[in-house]
Design a protein around this motif. Structure first.
Motif, PDB file in Angstrom:
ATOM      1  N   SER A  47      -3.711 -16.450   5.908  1.00  0.00           N
ATOM      2  CA  SER A  47      -4.216 -15.983   7.197  1.00  0.00           C
ATOM      3  C   SER A  47      -3.579 -14.657   7.605  1.00  0.00           C
ATOM      4  O   SER A  47      -4.050 -13.999   8.537  1.00  0.00           O
ATOM      5  N   ASN A  48      -2.527 -14.270   6.884  1.00  0.00           N
ATOM      6  CA  ASN A  48      -1.834 -13.005   7.140  1.00  0.00           C
ATOM      7  C   ASN A  48      -2.446 -11.927   6.254  1.00  0.00           C
ATOM      8  O   ASN A  48      -2.633 -12.134   5.045  1.00  0.00           O
ATOM      9  N   GLU A  49      -2.741 -10.781   6.819  1.00  0.00           N
ATOM     10  CA  GLU A  49      -3.379  -9.709   6.049  1.00  0.00           C
ATOM     11  C   GLU A  49      -2.489  -9.183   4.916  1.00  0.00           C
ATOM     12  O   GLU A  49      -2.976  -8.497   4.021  1.00  0.00           O
ATOM     13  N   GLN A  50      -1.207  -9.515   4.938  1.00  0.00           N
ATOM     14  CA  GLN A  50      -0.294  -9.092   3.886  1.00  0.00           C
ATOM     15  C   GLN A  50      -0.155 -10.121   2.771  1.00  0.00           C
ATOM     16  O   GLN A  50       0.646  -9.946   1.850  1.00  0.00           O
ATOM     17  N   ALA A  51      -0.934 -11.185   2.815  1.00  0.00           N
ATOM     18  CA  ALA A  51      -0.774 -12.280   1.855  1.00  0.00           C
ATOM     19  C   ALA A  51      -1.033 -11.850   0.418  1.00  0.00           C
ATOM     20  O   ALA A  51      -0.301 -12.245  -0.500  1.00  0.00           O
ATOM     21  N   LEU A  52      -2.071 -11.048   0.212  1.00  0.00           N
ATOM     22  CA  LEU A  52      -2.523 -10.734  -1.143  1.00  0.00           C
ATOM     23  C   LEU A  52      -2.081  -9.346  -1.585  1.00  0.00           C
ATOM     24  O   LEU A  52      -2.031  -8.409  -0.787  1.00  0.00           O
ATOM     25  N   ILE A  53      -1.777  -9.230  -2.867  1.00  0.00           N
ATOM     26  CA  ILE A  53      -1.538  -7.931  -3.491  1.00  0.00           C
ATOM     27  C   ILE A  53      -2.836  -7.526  -4.173  1.00  0.00           C
ATOM     28  O   ILE A  53      -3.301  -8.212  -5.092  1.00  0.00           O
ATOM     29  N   THR A  54      -3.436  -6.439  -3.728  1.00  0.00           N
ATOM     30  CA  THR A  54      -4.731  -6.025  -4.267  1.00  0.00           C
ATOM     31  C   THR A  54      -4.671  -4.706  -5.023  1.00  0.00           C
ATOM     32  O   THR A  54      -5.613  -4.356  -5.731  1.00  0.00           O
ATOM     33  N   ASN A  55      -3.577  -3.984  -4.886  1.00  0.00           N
ATOM     34  CA  ASN A  55      -3.418  -2.705  -5.578  1.00  0.00           C
ATOM     35  C   ASN A  55      -2.782  -2.945  -6.941  1.00  0.00           C
ATOM     36  O   ASN A  55      -1.747  -3.598  -7.053  1.00  0.00           O
ATOM     37  N   GLU A  56      -3.396  -2.415  -8.000  1.00  0.00           N
ATOM     38  CA  GLU A  56      -2.926  -2.681  -9.356  1.00  0.00           C
ATOM     39  C   GLU A  56      -1.506  -2.180  -9.599  1.00  0.00           C
ATOM     40  O   GLU A  56      -0.680  -2.878 -10.206  1.00  0.00           O
ATOM     41  N   ASP A  57      -1.202  -0.985  -9.145  1.00  0.00           N
ATOM     42  CA  ASP A  57       0.141  -0.439  -9.370  1.00  0.00           C
ATOM     43  C   ASP A  57       1.187  -1.226  -8.589  1.00  0.00           C
ATOM     44  O   ASP A  57       2.297  -1.469  -9.089  1.00  0.00           O
ATOM     45  N   GLU A  58       0.844  -1.638  -7.389  1.00  0.00           N
ATOM     46  CA  GLU A  58       1.759  -2.447  -6.589  1.00  0.00           C
ATOM     47  C   GLU A  58       2.012  -3.788  -7.277  1.00  0.00           C
ATOM     48  O   GLU A  58       3.150  -4.277  -7.331  1.00  0.00           O
ATOM     49  N   MET A  59       0.939  -4.389  -7.795  1.00  0.00           N
ATOM     50  CA  MET A  59       1.074  -5.645  -8.517  1.00  0.00           C
ATOM     51  C   MET A  59       1.989  -5.476  -9.726  1.00  0.00           C
ATOM     52  O   MET A  59       2.866  -6.305  -9.999  1.00  0.00           O
ATOM     53  N   PHE A  60       1.806  -4.378 -10.471  1.00  0.00           N
ATOM     54  CA  PHE A  60       2.564  -4.160 -11.693  1.00  0.00           C
ATOM     55  C   PHE A  60       4.058  -4.024 -11.384  1.00  0.00           C
ATOM     56  O   PHE A  60       4.905  -4.589 -12.095  1.00  0.00           O
ATOM     57  N   GLU A  61       4.395  -3.305 -10.321  1.00  0.00           N
ATOM     58  CA  GLU A  61       5.808  -3.171  -9.933  1.00  0.00           C
ATOM     59  C   GLU A  61       6.378  -4.517  -9.488  1.00  0.00           C
ATOM     60  O   GLU A  61       7.531  -4.852  -9.779  1.00  0.00           O
ATOM     61  N   HIS A  62       5.574  -5.272  -8.768  1.00  0.00           N
ATOM     62  CA  HIS A  62       5.956  -6.610  -8.317  1.00  0.00           C
ATOM     63  C   HIS A  62       6.260  -7.510  -9.522  1.00  0.00           C
ATOM     64  O   HIS A  62       7.296  -8.181  -9.566  1.00  0.00           O
ATOM     65  N   VAL A  63       5.387  -7.502 -10.521  1.00  0.00           N
ATOM     66  CA  VAL A  63       5.562  -8.332 -11.715  1.00  0.00           C
ATOM     67  C   VAL A  63       6.762  -7.864 -12.532  1.00  0.00           C
ATOM     68  O   VAL A  63       7.537  -8.679 -13.046  1.00  0.00           O
TER      69      VAL A  63
END
Length: 245
Positions: A180-196
């Motif tokens: 329900s929070n707009e920050q819940a999902l990671i949708t940017n590929e580069d952001e996801m890659f750094e996160h992983v």
């Protein structure tokens, strides 16, 4: 560290089609197959099992709450006995297809609200653990890294794969940010890659509160229903030196 890469699959239903299941199978090492309560149906379940075998991918059951309209992501108030029985019912259904194809069920991963509600609620957690153990104590349990259910499952004698998420943000207590929070999902590929990379290389994630927390995981999830699931899976495969054997 070496990491199992898992993906939620088989979430189509009847004429409704979801995800790029067949393509994603090339980039993961295990899958969690919907068992009909939150998504999936008998045709989809068997098709998903057969395709996973074809690709040499480990098969797990993904039981959830009986909530097709809410995709199993709405909190529901079930007793431990009800949770136990719905897991037995759903995993038993998938295991039938696995048995017919002469292979083995590798793990169980609760879905959605059931996953989140049982992570740190001792009664719900024990219901999940007891169901998995009674079905087969050799089954692995996939659950939230750092959660109470992981601790209790190990005490019961189950093998636990603590799970991190490639496409979800975290709170500083290690829980997932609510959808329900707009920050819940990671949708940017580069952001996801750094996160992983943080998860794989440093065992840590940056929370939405801007705090870095430790996370000890043995499996990494890609949500198959995510808009960028196939794109994310391909990008994560660039880190294949970390994939679990």
């Amino acid at each position: 560290m070496r990491m199992d890469i898992n993906c939620d699959m088989g979430e189509s239903f009847g004429a409704f089609r979801m995800g790029n299941d067949y393509e994603i199978l090339d980039y993961v090492t295990s899958i969690n197959v919907a068992c009909g309560f939150h998504a999936g149906d008998p045709m989809i379940m068997r098709q998903t099992v057969k395709r996973a075998i074809e690709k040499g991918v480990k098969i797990g059951a993904h039981p959830g709450y009986p909530d097709l309209q809410g995709f199993g992501r709405r909190n529901m108030d079930f007793t431990p006995e009800e949770i136990y029985n719905m897991i037995i019912y759903q995993v038993g259904a998938l295991r039938g297809f696995v048995d017919v194809e002469k292979t083995e069920l590798h793990h169980v991963k609760p879905h959605g609200a059931l996953y989140n509600q049982s992570a740190n609620d001792s009664a719900k957690a024990q219901a999940v653990i007891d169901a998995v153990y009674d079905l087969n104590p050799k089954l692995k349990l996939y659950c939230l890294a750092g959660s109470l259910i992981a601790k209790l499952a190990r005490e019961k004698g189950l093998t636990v794969f603590e799970e991190a998420f490639s496409d979800r943000n975290y709170n500083e207590d290690g829980t997932l940010v609510s959808r329900s929070n707009e920050q819940a999902l990671i949708t940017n590929e580069d952001e996801m890659f750094e996160h992983v990379k943080g998860i794989l290389l440093s065992n840590e994630v940056r929370t939405i509160q801007k705090k870095v927390i430790k996370i000890n995981a043995q499996t990494l999830c890609i949500h198959g229903d995510g808009a960028h699931a196939l794109q994310f899976a391909r990008r994560i495969s660039e880190l294949d030196g970390f994939l679990f054997d």
